[in-house]
Each structure stands twice: as C-alpha cells, then as structure tokens.
Write a protein that holds these residues in place. Structure first.
Motif, PDB file in Angstrom:
ATOM      1  N   GLN A   1       0.942  -1.401   0.363  1.00  0.00           N
ATOM      2  CA  GLN A   1       0.027  -0.269   0.104  1.00  0.00           C
ATOM      3  C   GLN A   1       1.126   0.811   0.087  1.00  0.00           C
ATOM      4  OE1 GLN A   1      -2.503   0.767   3.221  1.00  0.00           O
ATOM      5  NE2 GLN A   1      -4.015   2.006   2.554  1.00  0.00           N
ATOM      6  N   VAL A   2       0.339   2.429  -0.939  1.00  0.00           N
ATOM      7  CA  VAL A   2       1.123   3.701  -0.475  1.00  0.00           C
ATOM      8  C   VAL A   2       0.243   4.434  -0.240  1.00  0.00           C
ATOM      9  CG1 VAL A   2       0.262   3.900  -2.862  1.00  0.00           C
ATOM     10  CG2 VAL A   2       2.498   4.905  -2.036  1.00  0.00           C
ATOM     11  N   GLN A   3       0.854   5.565   0.797  1.00  0.00           N
ATOM     12  CA  GLN A   3      -0.065   6.778   1.128  1.00  0.00           C
ATOM     13  C   GLN A   3       0.406   7.823   0.840  1.00  0.00           C
ATOM     14  OE1 GLN A   3       1.589   4.798   3.543  1.00  0.00           O
ATOM     15  NE2 GLN A   3      -0.811   3.701   2.608  1.00  0.00           N
ATOM     16  N   LEU A   4      -0.796   8.856   0.031  1.00  0.00           N
ATOM     17  CA  LEU A   4      -0.775   9.677  -1.731  1.00  0.00           C
ATOM     18  C   LEU A   4      -1.194  11.351  -0.895  1.00  0.00           C
ATOM     19  CD1 LEU A   4      -1.996   7.818  -4.653  1.00  0.00           C
ATOM     20  CD2 LEU A   4       0.089   8.040  -3.688  1.00  0.00           C
ATOM     21  N   VAL A   5      -0.490  12.289  -1.032  1.00  0.00           N
ATOM     22  CA  VAL A   5      -0.811  13.646  -1.000  1.00  0.00           C
ATOM     23  C   VAL A   5      -0.763  14.018  -1.684  1.00  0.00           C
ATOM     24  CG1 VAL A   5      -0.175  15.503   1.015  1.00  0.00           C
ATOM     25  CG2 VAL A   5       0.364  13.160   2.064  1.00  0.00           C
ATOM     26  N   GLU A   6      -1.851  15.153  -2.364  1.00  0.00           N
ATOM     27  CA  GLU A   6      -1.542  16.132  -3.403  1.00  0.00           C
ATOM     28  C   GLU A   6      -1.723  17.659  -2.568  1.00  0.00           C
ATOM     29  OE1 GLU A   6      -5.094  12.850  -4.045  1.00  0.00           O
ATOM     30  OE2 GLU A   6      -4.391  13.436  -2.327  1.00  0.00           O
ATOM     31  N   SER A   7      -0.385  17.819  -3.404  1.00  0.00           N
ATOM     32  CA  SER A   7      -1.006  19.949  -3.213  1.00  0.00           C
ATOM     33  C   SER A   7      -0.904  20.143  -3.969  1.00  0.00           C
ATOM     34  CB  SER A   7       0.490  20.031  -1.974  1.00  0.00           C
ATOM     35  OG  SER A   7       1.145  19.343  -3.021  1.00  0.00           O
ATOM     36  N   SER A  25       4.802   8.167  -0.532  1.00  0.00           N
ATOM     37  CA  SER A  25       4.896   7.862   0.588  1.00  0.00           C
ATOM     38  C   SER A  25       5.563   5.806   0.247  1.00  0.00           C
ATOM     39  CB  SER A  25       4.531   7.153   1.975  1.00  0.00           C
ATOM     40  OG  SER A  25       3.739   6.569   1.775  1.00  0.00           O
ATOM     41  N   GLY A  26       6.666   5.094   0.164  1.00  0.00           N
ATOM     42  CA  GLY A  26       6.871   3.834   0.237  1.00  0.00           C
ATOM     43  C   GLY A  26       8.263   4.132  -0.349  1.00  0.00           C
ATOM     44  N   ARG A  27       9.105   3.014  -0.431  1.00  0.00           N
ATOM     45  CA  ARG A  27      10.080   2.580  -1.359  1.00  0.00           C
ATOM     46  C   ARG A  27       9.661   2.265  -3.150  1.00  0.00           C
ATOM     47  NH1 ARG A  27      13.187  -0.801   2.931  1.00  0.00           N
ATOM     48  NH2 ARG A  27      10.803  -1.355   3.152  1.00  0.00           N
ATOM     49  N   THR A  28       8.597   1.859  -3.118  1.00  0.00           N
ATOM     50  CA  THR A  28       8.218   1.273  -4.510  1.00  0.00           C
ATOM     51  C   THR A  28       7.746   1.959  -5.444  1.00  0.00           C
ATOM     52  OG1 THR A  28       6.433   0.371  -3.346  1.00  0.00           O
ATOM     53  CG2 THR A  28       7.716  -1.365  -3.330  1.00  0.00           C
ATOM     54  N   LYS A  76      12.050  11.251  -6.221  1.00  0.00           N
ATOM     55  CA  LYS A  76      11.599  12.219  -5.209  1.00  0.00           C
ATOM     56  C   LYS A  76      10.440  11.522  -4.574  1.00  0.00           C
ATOM     57  CE  LYS A  76      13.339  16.557  -6.908  1.00  0.00           C
ATOM     58  NZ  LYS A  76      13.361  18.245  -6.906  1.00  0.00           N
ATOM     59  N   ASN A  77       9.600   9.792  -5.445  1.00  0.00           N
ATOM     60  CA  ASN A  77       8.788   9.558  -4.805  1.00  0.00           C
ATOM     61  C   ASN A  77       7.243  11.109  -5.650  1.00  0.00           C
ATOM     62  OD1 ASN A  77      10.076   7.317  -4.678  1.00  0.00           O
ATOM     63  ND2 ASN A  77       8.966   7.131  -2.539  1.00  0.00           N
ATOM     64  N   THR A  78       7.139  11.769  -7.085  1.00  0.00           N
ATOM     65  CA  THR A  78       6.192  12.397  -6.581  1.00  0.00           C
ATOM     66  C   THR A  78       5.939  12.280  -8.364  1.00  0.00           C
ATOM     67  OG1 THR A  78       7.555  13.667  -5.107  1.00  0.00           O
ATOM     68  CG2 THR A  78       6.131  14.782  -6.978  1.00  0.00           C
ATOM     69  N   VAL A  79       4.463  12.263  -8.367  1.00  0.00           N
ATOM     70  CA  VAL A  79       3.940  12.600  -9.911  1.00  0.00           C
ATOM     71  C   VAL A  79       3.142  13.988 -10.460  1.00  0.00           C
ATOM     72  CG1 VAL A  79       1.991  11.795  -9.187  1.00  0.00           C
ATOM     73  CG2 VAL A  79       2.330  11.357 -11.431  1.00  0.00           C
ATOM     74  N   TYR A  80       3.534  14.299 -10.549  1.00  0.00           N
ATOM     75  CA  TYR A  80       2.836  15.954 -11.458  1.00  0.00           C
ATOM     76  C   TYR A  80       1.611  15.781 -12.161  1.00  0.00           C
ATOM     77  CZ  TYR A  80       7.766  16.323  -9.400  1.00  0.00           C
ATOM     78  OH  TYR A  80       8.865  17.002  -8.298  1.00  0.00           O
ATOM     79  N   LEU A  81       1.066  17.062 -12.440  1.00  0.00           N
ATOM     80  CA  LEU A  81       0.283  17.127 -13.446  1.00  0.00           C
ATOM     81  C   LEU A  81      -0.078  18.695 -13.747  1.00  0.00           C
ATOM     82  CD1 LEU A  81      -2.353  15.681 -15.231  1.00  0.00           C
ATOM     83  CD2 LEU A  81      -3.892  17.028 -13.090  1.00  0.00           C
ATOM     84  N   GLN A  82       0.891  19.367 -14.709  1.00  0.00           N
ATOM     85  CA  GLN A  82       1.156  20.725 -15.043  1.00  0.00           C
ATOM     86  C   GLN A  82      -0.163  20.704 -15.875  1.00  0.00           C
ATOM     87  OE1 GLN A  82       3.032  22.980 -14.289  1.00  0.00           O
ATOM     88  NE2 GLN A  82       1.948  23.932 -15.428  1.00  0.00           N
ATOM     89  N   MET A  83      -1.151  21.650 -15.079  1.00  0.00           N
ATOM     90  CA  MET A  83      -2.468  22.537 -15.822  1.00  0.00           C
ATOM     91  C   MET A  83      -2.058  23.506 -16.687  1.00  0.00           C
ATOM     92  SD  MET A  83      -4.803  20.614 -13.419  1.00  0.00           S
ATOM     93  CE  MET A  83      -4.689  21.851 -12.139  1.00  0.00           C
ATOM     94  N   CYS A  96      -4.892  11.955  -6.664  1.00  0.00           N
ATOM     95  CA  CYS A  96      -4.087  10.981  -7.863  1.00  0.00           C
ATOM     96  C   CYS A  96      -4.067   9.584  -7.404  1.00  0.00           C
ATOM     97  CB  CYS A  96      -2.546  11.501  -7.329  1.00  0.00           C
ATOM     98  SG  CYS A  96      -1.785  11.348  -5.640  1.00  0.00           S
ATOM     99  N   ALA A  97      -3.451   9.106  -8.151  1.00  0.00           N
ATOM    100  CA  ALA A  97      -4.002   7.320  -7.602  1.00  0.00           C
ATOM    101  C   ALA A  97      -3.375   6.499  -7.904  1.00  0.00           C
ATOM    102  CB  ALA A  97      -5.260   6.762  -7.457  1.00  0.00           C
ATOM    103  N   ALA A  98      -2.667   5.150  -7.504  1.00  0.00           N
ATOM    104  CA  ALA A  98      -1.473   4.123  -7.301  1.00  0.00           C
ATOM    105  C   ALA A  98      -2.327   3.178  -8.218  1.00  0.00           C
ATOM    106  CB  ALA A  98      -0.519   4.052  -6.495  1.00  0.00           C
TER     107      ALA A  98
END
Length: 124
Positions: A1-7, A25-28, A76-83, A96-98
């Motif tokens: 499981q992975v925890q996700l925080v949007e900003s 979060s998480g190493r995977t 950086k364990n990060t995904v972006y959405l440029q709008m 966001c979802a994994a």
C-alpha cells in the motif's frame, strides 16, 4: 500500500496555470502506475491522465489533451500534473491514485490507493 498526498491546488483565472504534485510514501513508488482523476460538483469522478512506471506510456482524457501534462520523478516519489490554459470547466477536486497494473490504466477500479484530493477552482 502507498500513501498519497496531493498539493498545488488553488484559485486561478481562466487561461492560467497550476502544477499539482502528488507525493507518495514507500520504497516501491517506481513500480506503480499513477493516475490523476477529478470530480466536479454534482458530477462523477472522471479520468484525467495516467502514466506508467517509467513514463514511457501516457494517456490523457480528450478534454485535457494538449493542455495538461503528467510526469513523474521516481527519485522524489512524486507525480505531477501541469495544467495550462485552464478553463472554468476544469474546476474540480483533483485526486492522484496508484495502481499495480501494467501500463497506464484509465479505469478507476484499477487503482487501489487514493489521495485525499486538492481543490482546483478556475474563475471566468
């Protein structure tokens, strides 16, 4: 499981830009496909964009194609959405979802882990 925080959400005028970030979060993280979805008031949640683990496979909803760009930084364990070129109809809570699925899934049921969402409001 992975925890996700949007900003990165906020209020912007039509024609403006925002960049959303989703920290995981998480190493995977690099093994997950990642997606962005949105839900406008009174509407069902809908697909926006998805990216596979390496960034080699990307899909967009027709409504955002050419205006939004999804990307990821696995270091950086990060995904972006440029709008860019935002429209009032882009107003929604963005999630966001994994997914552990291969490729870049577009169906919500293929995503197991979800963030809490970030509000994007585009004024006319």
């Amino acid at each position: 499981q992975v925890q996700l925080v949007e900003s990165g959400g906020g209020l912007v005028q039509a024609g403006g830009s925002l960049r959303l970030s989703c920290a995981a979060s998480g190493r995977t993280f690099s093994s997950y496909a990642m997606g962005w979805f949105r839900q406008a008031p009174g509407k069902e949640r809908e697909f926006v964009a998805a990216i596979n683990w390496s960034g080699s496979s990307i899909y967009y909803a027709d409504s955002v194609k050419g205006r939004f760009t999804i990307s990821r930084d696995n270091a950086k364990n990060t995904v972006y959405l440029q709008m860019n070129s935002l429209k009032p109809e882009d107003t929604a809570v963005y999630y966001c979802a994994a997914s552990i699925r291969v490729g870049a899934p577009r169906a919500q049921y293929e995503y197991r882990d979800w963030g809490q969402g970030t509000q994007v409001t585009v004024s006319s």
